[in-house]
Design an enzyme around this catalytic site. Structure first.
Site, PDB file in Angstrom:
ATOM      1  N   TYR A 223       0.856  -1.269  -0.058  1.00 39.77           N
ATOM      2  CA  TYR A 223       0.064  -0.079   0.079  1.00 39.77           C
ATOM      3  C   TYR A 223       0.776   1.331  -0.030  1.00 39.77           C
ATOM      4  O   TYR A 223       1.892   1.245   0.852  1.00 39.77           O
ATOM      5  CB  TYR A 223      -0.973   0.107   1.334  1.00 39.77           C
ATOM      6  CG  TYR A 223      -1.672   1.108   1.404  1.00 39.77           C
ATOM      7  CD1 TYR A 223      -2.456   1.895   0.123  1.00 39.77           C
ATOM      8  CD2 TYR A 223      -2.225   1.455   2.726  1.00 39.77           C
ATOM      9  CE1 TYR A 223      -3.210   2.754   0.354  1.00 39.77           C
ATOM     10  CE2 TYR A 223      -3.070   2.653   2.939  1.00 39.77           C
ATOM     11  CZ  TYR A 223      -3.429   3.386   1.623  1.00 39.77           C
ATOM     12  OH  TYR A 223      -4.373   4.543   1.861  1.00 39.77           O
ATOM     13  N   CYS A 224       0.552   2.123  -1.000  1.00 37.37           N
ATOM     14  CA  CYS A 224       1.323   3.486  -0.939  1.00 37.37           C
ATOM     15  C   CYS A 224       2.970   3.257  -1.150  1.00 37.37           C
ATOM     16  O   CYS A 224       3.181   2.289  -2.037  1.00 37.37           O
ATOM     17  CB  CYS A 224       0.789   4.215   0.082  1.00 37.37           C
ATOM     18  SG  CYS A 224       1.453   6.137   0.052  1.00 37.37           S
ATOM     19  N   LEU A 225       3.657   3.704  -0.056  1.00 36.70           N
ATOM     20  CA  LEU A 225       5.108   3.670  -0.249  1.00 36.70           C
ATOM     21  C   LEU A 225       5.486   1.971  -0.216  1.00 36.70           C
ATOM     22  O   LEU A 225       6.472   1.690  -0.544  1.00 36.70           O
ATOM     23  CB  LEU A 225       5.614   4.508   0.926  1.00 36.70           C
ATOM     24  CG  LEU A 225       7.316   4.582   0.857  1.00 36.70           C
ATOM     25  CD1 LEU A 225       7.874   4.672  -0.561  1.00 36.70           C
ATOM     26  CD2 LEU A 225       7.851   5.603   1.942  1.00 36.70           C
TER      27      LEU A 225
ATOM     28  N   GLY B 117       3.827  -0.369  -1.394  1.00 35.99           N
ATOM     29  CA  GLY B 117       3.630  -0.909  -2.534  1.00 35.99           C
ATOM     30  C   GLY B 117       4.928  -0.499  -3.504  1.00 35.99           C
ATOM     31  O   GLY B 117       5.148  -1.375  -4.445  1.00 35.99           O
TER      32      GLY B 117
ATOM     33  N   LEU C 238      -1.796  -1.197  -4.216  1.00 37.33           N
ATOM     34  CA  LEU C 238      -2.773  -0.296  -3.707  1.00 37.33           C
ATOM     35  C   LEU C 238      -2.329   0.891  -3.600  1.00 37.33           C
ATOM     36  O   LEU C 238      -1.517   1.418  -2.797  1.00 37.33           O
ATOM     37  CB  LEU C 238      -3.253  -0.787  -2.252  1.00 37.33           C
ATOM     38  CG  LEU C 238      -3.520  -2.267  -2.257  1.00 37.33           C
ATOM     39  CD1 LEU C 238      -4.056  -2.579  -0.824  1.00 37.33           C
ATOM     40  CD2 LEU C 238      -4.666  -2.571  -3.352  1.00 37.33           C
TER      41      LEU C 238
END
Length: 545
Positions: free
Chosen positions: A276-278, A280, A307
């Site tokens: 998720y985010c960083l 990811g 994500l």
């Protein structure tokens, strides 16, 4: 100087305004356009002012309607004056336009008692109580902000959402801990589970439990109830002593260490990885390195899910306003002094991107109307900020945001450059429609970098609410192109035009995708930590202040 300006570079700001002013001064056509422009005020079909701040009935009367019209005319003028000038560098144009919007939003008539009829009406109807309540709200916030450590101050409204008490409640245990992270394994909720476990890598910009909020909107709980064995990384909140932790530390002692543990606990089963985010972005880096012929060996990936995670940073959206050589020089100076970037400093940057809603409208509501927003679990998580080590954040901003090394093949793992084309296995990629952190068109660029099969989903909502989109949540939808493989590359706009709008949460779609890429025969749940645990979830690191 960096501390005084909050890390904003006055040199970079000055260069942007000089570039804009010089080109505007030598653009007679643009000057004539501004001089002759019509002062039409944006209105909706019913004749009301288009700006939501002035849509109430009280704003339709003189003199308040005139205040709003004058403001919107000024806003329209500066929008035209700061865009479309030939010769101005795009980055400088965006900086000037953004700064003009911030200054105008600060001076909007809705922000002041004397020019806001809704505030005046509330004060009259409450006998002044709304203004008194607003003053008390302001006093509490100032006292909380200025209080030295150890002093008793009023708790914020969202302090009642505590990890392990009101949020982060899915049962589980900590099965591994090192100096950088804890690994949580969640208890199974079904008699049999899919053979392939799910390992989630959250961003270390915030605490992990955005994916395990209240029971009704917990992604972790949803997955375990569907028969998945779920593992979650909980990052340590670093301080000045961890200033030299870098991206490679997060890769080796974070992702790879977690993969080794999950593979051992689940008897060498392939792993569904989620970032998720960083987190990811880190997962994409690690997956690309694992997929290289001479890459490291840390288990087998069954799939990769990203994500709201960027891999190409050439168009990072409005966050790019804060990224140039001058800006990063000031930010490096700020972080070097304290050893990390404070969570409040990071949050301030995100709030600036939507200052109209997150700063000025909130201040008007809380300090002039005396109304506190009803706290919720997502607000509590958003206020639970973490720090970012100096070295890691500097490497991240310089290598990814500024130079775009990952997308252009210069990013190195173990001294070897990696390519996202080496990511093996199927990919499930989620973007969100109103994402100001990872714009969905930027997330979509992974199609240009990886030949792997990509199932792309565009969820309604923003960077956080679009991901926390549990089944049953009202007004949720997503877009997906069911037949994505044939036809070659599609541009983001082509994909958007051809995709199908589906009402509801995207979680069931993703869960079915995970099931399709798992073994058909389900197995008995693996023992928690192979019988060796380090305490109950949510562990210790999520409680780090």
């Amino acid at each position: 100087m960096a501390k005084l300006t909050g890390g904003v570079s006055p040199i970079g700001m000055g260069l942007a305004f000089m570039d804009w002013a010089c080109h505007l001064a030598t653009s007679p056509g643009k000057q004539m356009e501004l001089l002759m422009q019509t002062y039409a005020v944006p209105v909706t079909a019913d004749g009301k002012l288009a700006d939501g701040r002035f849509s109430g009935p009280d704003w339709q009367h003189w003199p308040y309607q005139q205040y709003a019209q004058n403001f919107l005319q000024c806003q329209q003028f500066w929008e035209q004056a700061t865009t479309g000038i030939r010769g101005v560098a795009p980055h400088h144009s965006q900086v000037v336009n953004f700064t003009a919007r911030q200054l105008l939003d600060m001076m909007a008539p809705s922000n002041f008692l004397a020019t806001n009829p809704e505030v005046q009406r509330a004060a009259v109807e409450s006998g002044g109580r709304s203004l008194a309540d607003g003053a008390l709200n302001w006093r509490k916030d100032v006292c909380r902000k200025l209080a030295p450590p150890g002093m008793a101050v009023p708790e914020p409204a969202d302090a009642s959402y505590r990890p392990g008490v009101e949020v982060a409640l899915t049962p589980g245990v900590v099965v591994f801990r090192n100096e950088l992270m804890e690994l949580i394994q969640y208890q199974p909720q079904t008699p049999t589970v899919y053979r392939e476990p799910v390992l989630i890598m959250p961003s270390w910009i915030m605490k992990y439990y955005i994916l395990d909020l209240s029971p009704e909107n917990s992604m972790v709980r949803y997955l375990v109830e569907q028969g998945h064995t779920v593992f979650m990384v909980s990052w340590h909140n670093p301080g000045a002593a961890e200033r030299n932790l870098g991206m490679d530390d997060y890769l080796q002692r974070g992702l790879y260490a977690a993969l080794d543990q999950v593979t051992a606990i689940c008897q060498q089963a392939p792993v569904h990885t989620v970032g998720y985010c960083l987190g990811g972005t880190l997962l994409a880096i690690g997956a690309a390195a694992l997929g290289a012929p001479s890459g490291p060996k840390h288990g087998t990936l069954a799939s990769v899910t990203l994500l709201a995670a960027q891999t190409d940073f050439s168009e990072p959206g409005e966050l790019g306003l804060f990224i140039d050589d001058s800006e990063l020089a000031f930010l490096d100076a700020l972080m070097w002094k304290q050893g990390y970037l404070d969570g409040d400093q990071m949050a301030a940057s995100f709030q600036l991107l939507h200052a109209r809603d997150l700063v000025w409208s909130r201040m008007m509501r809380e300090y002039l109307l005396g109304q506190r927003s009803a706290p919720n679990d997502l607000m509590a998580w958003n206020a639970d900020a973490t720090r970012l080590p100096f070295r890691m954040h500097s490497e991240y901003l310089h290598g990814l945001f500024l130079r775009n090394d990952l997308a252009e093949g210069r990013y190195q793992v173990g001294g070897q450059p990696i390519a996202l084309a080496d990511m093996a296995g199927p990919l499930f990629v989620v973007g969100t429609e109103r994402d100001h952190v990872s714009p969905w068109r930027s997330v979509y660029k992974l199609h240009l970098l990886s030949p792997a099969a990509i199932d792309f989903v565009l969820a309604s909502g923003g960077h956080n609410a679009g991901i926390v989109s549990e089944p049953g949540h009202a007004h949720r939808s997503y877009r997906r192109l069911a037949d994505a493989a044939p036809g070659g590359y599609r541009s983001p706009d082509q994909w958007l035009a051809q995709s199908e709008l589906v009402e509801g949460s995207w979680w069931p779609c993703w869960q079915q995708w995970l099931a399709q890429h798992s073994a058909s025969k389900r197995v008995k749940p693996p023992a928690l930590g192979q019988g060796q645990t380090l305490g109950a979830a949510p562990g210790h690191f999520v409680l780090d202040a």
